[in-house]
Design a protein around this motif. Structure first.
Motif, PDB file in Angstrom:
ATOM      1  N   LYS A  57       0.823  -1.217   0.000  1.00  0.00           N
ATOM      2  CA  LYS A  57       0.000   0.000   0.000  1.00  0.00           C
ATOM      3  C   LYS A  57       0.860   1.272   0.000  1.00  0.00           C
ATOM      4  N   ARG A  58       1.911   1.244  -0.823  1.00  0.00           N
ATOM      5  CA  ARG A  58       2.816   2.392  -0.962  1.00  0.00           C
ATOM      6  C   ARG A  58       2.858   2.827  -2.425  1.00  0.00           C
ATOM      7  N   PHE A  59       2.699   4.123  -2.665  1.00  0.00           N
ATOM      8  CA  PHE A  59       2.711   4.661  -4.022  1.00  0.00           C
ATOM      9  C   PHE A  59       3.642   5.862  -4.052  1.00  0.00           C
ATOM     10  N   ILE A  60       4.735   5.714  -4.808  1.00  0.00           N
ATOM     11  CA  ILE A  60       5.776   6.744  -4.846  1.00  0.00           C
ATOM     12  C   ILE A  60       6.009   7.157  -6.292  1.00  0.00           C
ATOM     13  N   ALA A  61       5.933   8.448  -6.554  1.00  0.00           N
ATOM     14  CA  ALA A  61       6.103   8.959  -7.918  1.00  0.00           C
ATOM     15  C   ALA A  61       7.590   9.048  -8.273  1.00  0.00           C
ATOM     16  N   GLY A  62       7.850   9.226  -9.575  1.00  0.00           N
ATOM     17  CA  GLY A  62       9.230   9.252 -10.074  1.00  0.00           C
ATOM     18  C   GLY A  62       9.967  10.548  -9.729  1.00  0.00           C
ATOM     19  N   VAL A  63      11.287  10.443  -9.683  1.00  0.00           N
ATOM     20  CA  VAL A  63      12.159  11.584  -9.382  1.00  0.00           C
ATOM     21  C   VAL A  63      12.408  12.389 -10.655  1.00  0.00           C
ATOM     22  N   GLY A  64      12.425  13.723 -10.532  1.00  0.00           N
ATOM     23  CA  GLY A  64      12.769  14.564 -11.670  1.00  0.00           C
ATOM     24  C   GLY A  64      14.237  14.380 -12.051  1.00  0.00           C
ATOM     25  N   THR A  65      14.564  14.530 -13.345  1.00  0.00           N
ATOM     26  CA  THR A  65      15.954  14.335 -13.770  1.00  0.00           C
ATOM     27  C   THR A  65      16.785  15.594 -13.473  1.00  0.00           C
ATOM     28  N   ASN A  66      18.073  15.361 -13.286  1.00  0.00           N
ATOM     29  CA  ASN A  66      18.990  16.475 -13.020  1.00  0.00           C
ATOM     30  C   ASN A  66      19.211  17.313 -14.276  1.00  0.00           C
ATOM     31  N   SER A  67      19.480  18.575 -14.051  1.00  0.00           N
ATOM     32  CA  SER A  67      19.900  19.437 -15.161  1.00  0.00           C
ATOM     33  C   SER A  67      21.305  19.023 -15.596  1.00  0.00           C
ATOM     34  N   SER A  68      21.546  19.104 -16.890  1.00  0.00           N
ATOM     35  CA  SER A  68      22.863  18.703 -17.407  1.00  0.00           C
ATOM     36  C   SER A  68      23.251  19.624 -18.566  1.00  0.00           C
ATOM     37  N   VAL A  69      24.478  19.460 -19.039  1.00  0.00           N
ATOM     38  CA  VAL A  69      24.937  20.276 -20.160  1.00  0.00           C
ATOM     39  C   VAL A  69      24.078  20.003 -21.395  1.00  0.00           C
ATOM     40  N   ARG A  70      23.674  18.761 -21.573  1.00  0.00           N
ATOM     41  CA  ARG A  70      22.869  18.389 -22.738  1.00  0.00           C
ATOM     42  C   ARG A  70      21.400  18.823 -22.589  1.00  0.00           C
ATOM     43  N   ALA A  71      20.916  18.875 -21.380  1.00  0.00           N
ATOM     44  CA  ALA A  71      19.515  19.267 -21.148  1.00  0.00           C
ATOM     45  C   ALA A  71      19.476  20.147 -19.902  1.00  0.00           C
ATOM     46  N   LEU A  72      19.523  21.464 -20.139  1.00  0.00           N
ATOM     47  CA  LEU A  72      19.576  22.390 -18.999  1.00  0.00           C
ATOM     48  C   LEU A  72      18.306  22.303 -18.150  1.00  0.00           C
ATOM     49  N   ARG A  73      17.178  22.020 -18.764  1.00  0.00           N
ATOM     50  CA  ARG A  73      15.930  21.848 -17.994  1.00  0.00           C
ATOM     51  C   ARG A  73      15.645  20.351 -17.869  1.00  0.00           C
ATOM     52  N   GLY A  74      15.745  19.871 -16.674  1.00  0.00           N
ATOM     53  CA  GLY A  74      15.511  18.439 -16.446  1.00  0.00           C
ATOM     54  C   GLY A  74      14.065  18.049 -16.691  1.00  0.00           C
ATOM     55  N   GLN A  75      13.859  16.781 -17.000  1.00  0.00           N
ATOM     56  CA  GLN A  75      12.501  16.291 -17.269  1.00  0.00           C
ATOM     57  C   GLN A  75      11.749  16.013 -15.972  1.00  0.00           C
ATOM     58  N   LYS A  76      10.434  16.180 -16.054  1.00  0.00           N
ATOM     59  CA  LYS A  76       9.570  15.909 -14.891  1.00  0.00           C
ATOM     60  C   LYS A  76       9.574  14.408 -14.589  1.00  0.00           C
ATOM     61  N   GLY A  77       9.528  14.069 -13.308  1.00  0.00           N
ATOM     62  CA  GLY A  77       9.440  12.667 -12.911  1.00  0.00           C
ATOM     63  C   GLY A  77       8.091  12.072 -13.299  1.00  0.00           C
ATOM     64  N   GLU A  78       8.048  10.764 -13.425  1.00  0.00           N
ATOM     65  CA  GLU A  78       6.824  10.083 -13.847  1.00  0.00           C
ATOM     66  C   GLU A  78       5.769  10.136 -12.747  1.00  0.00           C
ATOM     67  N   ASP A  79       4.552  10.505 -13.133  1.00  0.00           N
ATOM     68  CA  ASP A  79       3.448  10.505 -12.175  1.00  0.00           C
ATOM     69  C   ASP A  79       3.074   9.076 -11.798  1.00  0.00           C
ATOM     70  N   GLN A  80       2.538   8.924 -10.604  1.00  0.00           N
ATOM     71  CA  GLN A  80       2.033   7.623 -10.140  1.00  0.00           C
ATOM     72  C   GLN A  80       0.524   7.721  -9.989  1.00  0.00           C
ATOM     73  N   GLU A  81      -0.210   6.763 -10.555  1.00  0.00           N
ATOM     74  CA  GLU A  81      -1.670   6.776 -10.464  1.00  0.00           C
ATOM     75  C   GLU A  81      -2.155   5.613  -9.611  1.00  0.00           C
ATOM     76  N   VAL A  82      -3.068   5.918  -8.693  1.00  0.00           N
ATOM     77  CA  VAL A  82      -3.748   4.904  -7.886  1.00  0.00           C
ATOM     78  C   VAL A  82      -5.159   4.762  -8.460  1.00  0.00           C
ATOM     79  N   LEU A  83      -5.432   3.619  -9.081  1.00  0.00           N
ATOM     80  CA  LEU A  83      -6.761   3.403  -9.672  1.00  0.00           C
ATOM     81  C   LEU A  83      -7.735   2.966  -8.585  1.00  0.00           C
ATOM     82  N   ALA A  84      -8.904   3.576  -8.579  1.00  0.00           N
ATOM     83  CA  ALA A  84      -9.905   3.299  -7.547  1.00  0.00           C
ATOM     84  C   ALA A  84     -11.290   3.357  -8.181  1.00  0.00           C
ATOM     85  N   PRO A  85     -12.279   2.726  -7.565  1.00  0.00           N
ATOM     86  CA  PRO A  85     -13.636   2.753  -8.145  1.00  0.00           C
ATOM     87  C   PRO A  85     -14.305   4.111  -7.987  1.00  0.00           C
TER      88      PRO A  85
END
Length: 376
Positions: A57-85
């Motif tokens: 019963k643990r739901f943890i979303a993804g970590v955002g990526t670090n800024s780098s020389v190749r990509a100054l703006r890091g990508q957003k971490g992956e969202d986590q979805e809890v499906l419910a009725p």
């Protein structure tokens, strides 16, 4: 969680948003934001499936990526979805409501991801939000069966639909919610919920009080079921006539939540196959038309503040099938009426939005609220 057999109606989960990514001080780069955790309504999902699929019963979303020389703006971490009725109320441990999932596709944000590192935070990221949340299921059905034990609710559900609830001659037969579907010739389906038996004092959580009443909250309409000959829960409790049973049911709903008796309702008078049932039905109909004249039958603290006007009063016998076809027609009329009123209201709002200041004429409903009906 609290189970009724295999039925789970409450679940506590740990949720955590993802941490943000590191910024890049040398080039002013910004780390990606951490992912968010959402609770999303999906029609075929149940809380039991959530519990079985995610035993931790643990739901943890993804970590955002670090800024780098190749990509100054890091990508957003992956969202986590809890499906419910659908029919879920999401709260935190303090009972604060975070959101409600009424229909499929509804979403509630329960844990935000942390911000990525940037110039304003000295390029250090923040952690995601951490929470314990509760998923509380309040069943959504078109109709909720309301009645004291042994009134014949389970038998009625069987007669109306293909559901097969446990049926016996002792008081507390239904220990977990049962949902049946009433089918019509035009393929319209109406859902009916048979819920754990209500008893006097349910509003104080006696018996299965609050577990019952919270489900009643989320039904569109109520289907009161009473035994035409009255009932007695146990040898030490007083006998209640059909009229007294109706008044006590209304009072229990009112004490739990004052606006519950404002829901549209149909009264089903069951067990018309018993001796003297016709005389007792006539007596009940007279009492319902003039409730104030019979208020002396109950103590003042057991009388509802306001009388409830039933859209239809339908005598039936769930055992023999008498009145079932007529009841299905009345149920359909009552639900169609509300759907029509909702459509009229939507059209009126749209007309007023396009033509501010102009009145809108709404035609009266063809249905009579004070209708008292019998089979045939």
């Amino acid at each position: 969680h609290r189970p009724y057999g295999n039925f789970v109606d409450n679940l506590r989960l740990y949720v955590r948003g993802g941490s943000g990514g590191m910024g890049l001080p040398r080039l002013g780069g910004q780390g990606g934001k951490g992912g968010d955790v959402w609770v999303v309504a999906q029609k075929e999902m149940t809380l039991k499936r959530v519990k079985d699929k995610y035993p931790q019963k643990r739901f943890i979303a993804g970590v955002g990526t670090n800024s780098s020389v190749r990509a100054l703006r890091g990508q957003k971490g992956e969202d986590q979805e809890v499906l419910a009725p659908p029919g879920i109320t999401v709260t935190n441990d303090d009972g604060m409501v975070l959101g409600k999932l009424n229909t499929e596709g509804d979403r509630v944000l329960v844990a935000r991801g942390g911000q990525g590192g940037s110039y304003h935070s000295e390029f250090l990221p923040s952690k995601g939000q951490t929470r314990q949340i509760r998923l509380d299921l309040k069943l959504i059905a078109d109709l909720g069966l309301v009645g004291f034990p042994n009134a014949g609710k389970s038998s009625l559900l069987t007669a109306l639909s293909h559901a097969k609830p446990q049926i016996a001659s002792y008081a507390f037969t239904t220990l977990r919610p049962e949902i049946g579907k009433v089918m019509y010739e035009d393929h319209k389906q109406i859902s009916v919920a048979d819920l754990p038996g209500l008893i006097e004092g349910a509003h104080m959580n006696r018996g299965m009080g609050h577990q019952f009443l919270k489900h009643v909250e989320r039904t569109r309409q109520l289907l009161f079921v009473v035994d035409v000959c009255g009932f007695q829960l146990a040898s030490k409790t007083p006998f209640r006539s059909a009229f007294e049973a109706v008044q006590l049911l209304i009072k229990e709903l009112e004490l739990y939540k004052e606006d519950l008796p404002c829901k549209p309702a149909v009264l089903v008078v069951n067990k018309m196959d018993l001796p003297d049932a016709e005389d007792k039905l006539a007596e009940l109909q007279e009492q319902l038309l003039n409730p104030h004249e019979f208020s002396h039958l109950l103590p003042d603290d057991m009388l509802p503040k306001n009388n409830m006007v039933f859209r239809h009063v339908v005598p039936i016998s769930a055992a023999t099938g008498f009145g079932i076809a007529h009841l299905k027609t009345c149920i359909r009329q009552s639900l169609d009426k509300d759907a029509s009123m909702a459509t009229d209201s939507l059209h009126r709002d749209r007309l007023q939005a396009h033509n501010p200041g102009k009145g809108v004429v709404v035609l009266p409903s063809p249905y009579d609220h004070n209708m008292v009906e019998e089979e045939g």
